[in-house]
Design an enzyme around this catalytic site. Structure first.
Site, mmCIF file in Angstrom:
data_model
loop_
_atom_site.group_PDB
_atom_site.id
_atom_site.type_symbol
_atom_site.label_atom_id
_atom_site.label_comp_id
_atom_site.label_asym_id
_atom_site.label_seq_id
_atom_site.Cartn_x
_atom_site.Cartn_y
_atom_site.Cartn_z
ATOM 1 N N CYS A 80 40.153 56.466 54.046
ATOM 2 C CA CYS A 80 40.217 57.662 53.191
ATOM 3 C C CYS A 80 39.683 58.842 53.934
ATOM 4 O O CYS A 80 39.579 59.980 53.397
ATOM 5 C CB CYS A 80 38.721 57.157 52.354
ATOM 6 S SG CYS A 80 39.041 55.826 51.265
ATOM 7 N N HIS A 90 34.585 50.305 51.964
ATOM 8 C CA HIS A 90 36.078 50.772 51.301
ATOM 9 C C HIS A 90 36.330 49.262 50.890
ATOM 10 O O HIS A 90 36.033 48.177 51.543
ATOM 11 C CB HIS A 90 36.874 50.968 52.588
ATOM 12 C CG HIS A 90 38.234 51.078 52.096
ATOM 13 N ND1 HIS A 90 38.798 52.485 51.841
ATOM 14 C CD2 HIS A 90 39.400 50.499 51.895
ATOM 15 C CE1 HIS A 90 39.938 52.470 51.514
ATOM 16 N NE2 HIS A 90 40.370 51.202 51.625
ATOM 17 N N CYS A 91 36.752 49.557 49.595
ATOM 18 C CA CYS A 91 37.274 48.241 48.944
ATOM 19 C C CYS A 91 38.842 48.300 49.014
ATOM 20 O O CYS A 91 39.412 49.062 48.627
ATOM 21 C CB CYS A 91 37.059 48.304 47.383
ATOM 22 S SG CYS A 91 37.540 46.929 46.455
ATOM 23 N N HIS A 104 33.766 43.050 44.931
ATOM 24 C CA HIS A 104 34.922 43.372 44.073
ATOM 25 C C HIS A 104 35.067 42.164 42.977
ATOM 26 O O HIS A 104 35.147 40.975 43.535
ATOM 27 C CB HIS A 104 36.321 43.347 44.627
ATOM 28 C CG HIS A 104 37.314 43.955 43.720
ATOM 29 N ND1 HIS A 104 37.599 45.332 43.279
ATOM 30 C CD2 HIS A 104 38.227 42.931 42.788
ATOM 31 C CE1 HIS A 104 38.757 45.159 42.512
ATOM 32 N NE2 HIS A 104 39.045 44.043 42.070
ATOM 33 N N CYS A 105 34.928 42.452 41.705
ATOM 34 C CA CYS A 105 34.532 41.200 40.768
ATOM 35 C C CYS A 105 35.921 40.875 40.270
ATOM 36 O O CYS A 105 36.466 41.621 39.442
ATOM 37 C CB CYS A 105 33.659 41.173 39.833
ATOM 38 S SG CYS A 105 33.338 39.932 38.858
ATOM 39 N N CYS A 111 35.592 47.059 40.955
ATOM 40 C CA CYS A 111 34.623 47.010 41.914
ATOM 41 C C CYS A 111 33.261 47.349 41.202
ATOM 42 O O CYS A 111 33.008 48.233 40.646
ATOM 43 C CB CYS A 111 34.951 48.232 42.743
ATOM 44 S SG CYS A 111 34.418 47.744 44.624
#
Length: 269
Positions: A80, A90-91, A104-105, A111
């Site tokens: 990023c 960071h996802c 993160h679900c 997220c």
């Protein structure tokens, strides 16, 4: 009538919290945390790690960042191109940095972070109550089935299936909700529970722990009437979080002169 009223209230709260958890977009860091094009070029053209760390420290000098990497460097996201605020991660699924990222679900396909963590907790709580209510209201028909008072074959199957599903989800949600209640009481995210945040003096899993009441207020806010409603009331903006010790709250990137001035002590040359 009372059963139907309670059922519809729980159903509305369940759907409302689920909708807020799904469609509340994760918050990304402000523009001031993003590197300029000139800084990006300067960092990319530099191959020496120690100089890269100095460049990042210079860029982050005026930013409210206090946590560090394992080796004491500035937390930087090369994908990023930004300085990570505290508790930001960071996802890889969302492909962006998320403020106060928890996880993160897959249940909500979103997220969970600063913007929707309260909604996620309420979703778990109302799901738990919803399953418990269904199991409690169906249980009397299960007793009739067990004693042979229920003769309809289809009804038997529906009752057994509904009771089994309600109990199964209740048990799984109970452990998940209990774990997140423990995290809230300690003011930790799921990521911080597995890897303690690193401060100037080293890792500290209780670095953001302000005490039980203040930890609750961090997530739910000070207005208690809003705690049980999926309305945004969390404290702060997701970029800065109060810390347990004042020595950790002082920005280690400040010059020594500024630190002495803050303490009211004149530094000798």
């Amino acid at each position: 009538v009372a059963y139907l009223v309670v059922f519809h209230i729980l159903f509305v709260l369940f759907v409302w919290t689920y909708w807020k958890s799904v469609f509340t977009l994760p918050m990304q860091p402000d523009k001031k945390f993003h590197m300029s094009y000139a800084d990006q070029e300067r960092l990319e053209n530099e191959e020496r790690p120690e100089v890269q760390r100095q460049i990042l420290a210079e860029i982050a000098r005026k930013l409210p960042v206090y946590t560090r990497t394992g080796n004491g460097g500035i937390r930087f996201c090369d994908r990023c191109q930004l300085i990570k605020p505290d508790r930001c991660h960071h996802c890889s699924v969302c492909a962006m940095c998320v403020l106060k990222m928890d996880h993160h679900c897959p249940w909500v396909n979103n997220c969970i972070g600063f913007s929707n963590y309260k909604f996620f907790l309420l979703f778990l709580a109302y799901s738990l109550l919803y399953c418990l209510y269904i199991a409690a209201t169906v249980f009397k028909y299960f007793i009739k089935y067990w004693t042979g008072e229920l003769t309809n074959g289809r009804s038997k199957f529906h009752i057994l299936f509904l009771l089994f599903v309600a109990i199964m989800f209740f048990v799984s949600l109970m452990f998940l909700f209990g774990y997140h209640c423990w995290l809230v009481s300690r003011n930790r995210s799921t990521l911080e529970a597995f890897s303690a945040p690193v401060f100037q003096n080293g890792p500290d899993k209780n670095g953001f722990n302000l005490g039980f009441v203040k930890n609750l207020q961090q997530v739910f806010g000070e207005e208690k009437k809003l705690w049980l409603l999926p309305i945004a009331s969390s404290q702060g903006d997701g970029h800065f979080f109060p810390m347990r010790a004042s020595c950790e709250a002082r920005n280690p990137l400040l010059a020594n002169e500024e630190q002495w001035e803050e303490d009211g002590i004149d530094e000798e040359p």
